[in-house]
Design a protein around this motif. Structure first.
Motif, PDB file in Angstrom:
ATOM      1  N   LYS A 275       0.836  -1.208   0.000  1.00  0.00           N
ATOM      2  CA  LYS A 275       0.000   0.000   0.000  1.00  0.00           C
ATOM      3  C   LYS A 275       0.870   1.256   0.000  1.00  0.00           C
TER       4      LYS A 275
ATOM      5  N   SER B 277     -11.088   6.969  -7.855  1.00  0.00           N
ATOM      6  CA  SER B 277     -10.706   5.763  -7.118  1.00  0.00           C
ATOM      7  C   SER B 277     -11.941   4.901  -6.877  1.00  0.00           C
ATOM      8  N   GLN B 278     -11.666   3.639  -6.624  1.00  0.00           N
ATOM      9  CA  GLN B 278     -12.753   2.697  -6.378  1.00  0.00           C
ATOM     10  C   GLN B 278     -12.265   1.665  -5.366  1.00  0.00           C
ATOM     11  N   GLU B 279     -13.103   1.373  -4.400  1.00  0.00           N
ATOM     12  CA  GLU B 279     -12.791   0.339  -3.411  1.00  0.00           C
ATOM     13  C   GLU B 279     -13.082  -1.018  -4.030  1.00  0.00           C
ATOM     14  N   GLU B 280     -12.119  -1.936  -3.910  1.00  0.00           N
ATOM     15  CA  GLU B 280     -12.298  -3.280  -4.446  1.00  0.00           C
ATOM     16  C   GLU B 280     -11.897  -4.287  -3.377  1.00  0.00           C
ATOM     17  N   VAL B 281     -12.604  -5.407  -3.344  1.00  0.00           N
ATOM     18  CA  VAL B 281     -12.291  -6.466  -2.395  1.00  0.00           C
ATOM     19  C   VAL B 281     -11.454  -7.521  -3.124  1.00  0.00           C
TER      20      VAL B 281
ATOM     21  N   GLU C  61      -9.416  -8.606   1.713  1.00  0.00           N
ATOM     22  CA  GLU C  61      -8.930  -7.267   2.041  1.00  0.00           C
ATOM     23  C   GLU C  61      -9.485  -6.258   1.034  1.00  0.00           C
ATOM     24  N   THR C  62      -9.901  -5.099   1.542  1.00  0.00           N
ATOM     25  CA  THR C  62     -10.405  -4.029   0.688  1.00  0.00           C
ATOM     26  C   THR C  62      -9.246  -3.100   0.333  1.00  0.00           C
ATOM     27  N   VAL C  63      -9.082  -2.851  -0.956  1.00  0.00           N
ATOM     28  CA  VAL C  63      -8.022  -1.959  -1.430  1.00  0.00           C
ATOM     29  C   VAL C  63      -8.634  -0.870  -2.293  1.00  0.00           C
ATOM     30  N   THR C  64      -7.949   0.250  -2.334  1.00  0.00           N
ATOM     31  CA  THR C  64      -8.380   1.364  -3.181  1.00  0.00           C
ATOM     32  C   THR C  64      -7.578   1.313  -4.467  1.00  0.00           C
ATOM     33  N   ARG C  65      -8.268   1.256  -5.583  1.00  0.00           N
ATOM     34  CA  ARG C  65      -7.632   1.252  -6.898  1.00  0.00           C
ATOM     35  C   ARG C  65      -7.943   2.594  -7.564  1.00  0.00           C
ATOM     36  N   TYR C  66      -6.949   3.109  -8.260  1.00  0.00           N
ATOM     37  CA  TYR C  66      -7.094   4.389  -8.945  1.00  0.00           C
ATOM     38  C   TYR C  66      -7.129   4.169 -10.447  1.00  0.00           C
TER      39      TYR C  66
END
Length: 160
Positions: free
Chosen positions: A30, A57-61, A66-71
């Protein structure tokens, strides 16, 4: 969704090599992507792209829960645009390395460091940095040349 930042970051990692970034990637993915995103956002104003360089950005599981933020960029960028942004990132990254003269200190005495190393090493790094900048500026000129009909004032009726 447009082009994911990860596409830009992959190209950046191909054109750069930095053990510090590799160590950060191994310890904290991260934090690694946050650093790369900062290199990119600092450099984006240097590229006057015809497409919007706005991003979201978008939150993805992930598979492990685990939830991650992708840009993502709002628009889909072509390969040349991805390459130019990656090279600009490399310029921002290398400028930071040039400014970190502390990296040279441990290898010699303080007197030797002040007298010999700084000037020569800084000159070499500055020359390389200038080459990086020239390279992506040439890419930007080529990009603008390819798309000159789309540029304001350069279309078919620009001189009428």
């Amino acid at each position: 969704m447009g082009t994911p930042f990860s596409d830009i970051f992959e190209y950046f990692r191909v054109v750069t090599s930095d053990y510090r970034l590799d160590n950060i990637m191994a310890k904290d993915e991260k934090k690694f992507y946050t650093i790369l995103r900062s290199f990119m956002t600092v450099g984006l104003p240097e590229f006057d792209c015809l497409k919007s360089l706005a991003y979201t950005s978008q939150e993805e599981v992930q598979d492990d829960g685990e939830t991650v933020t992708r840009y993502y960029f709002v628009e889909t960028l072509d390969d040349l645009e991805v390459m130019i942004i990656s090279k600009i990132m490399a310029g921002v990254w290398f400028k930071r390395k040039i400014q970190d003269v502390r990296a040279l200190e441990p290898y010699m005495s303080q007197k030797e460091f002040k007298k010999e190393s700084v000037n020569e090493n800084l000159k070499q790094k500055t020359n390389y940095f200038n080459d990086l900048i020239s390279d992506y500026m040439a890419d930007i000129r080529n990009y603008n040349g390819r798309h000159r009909n789309e540029l304001e004032g350069w279309g078919d009726n620009a001189w009428v």
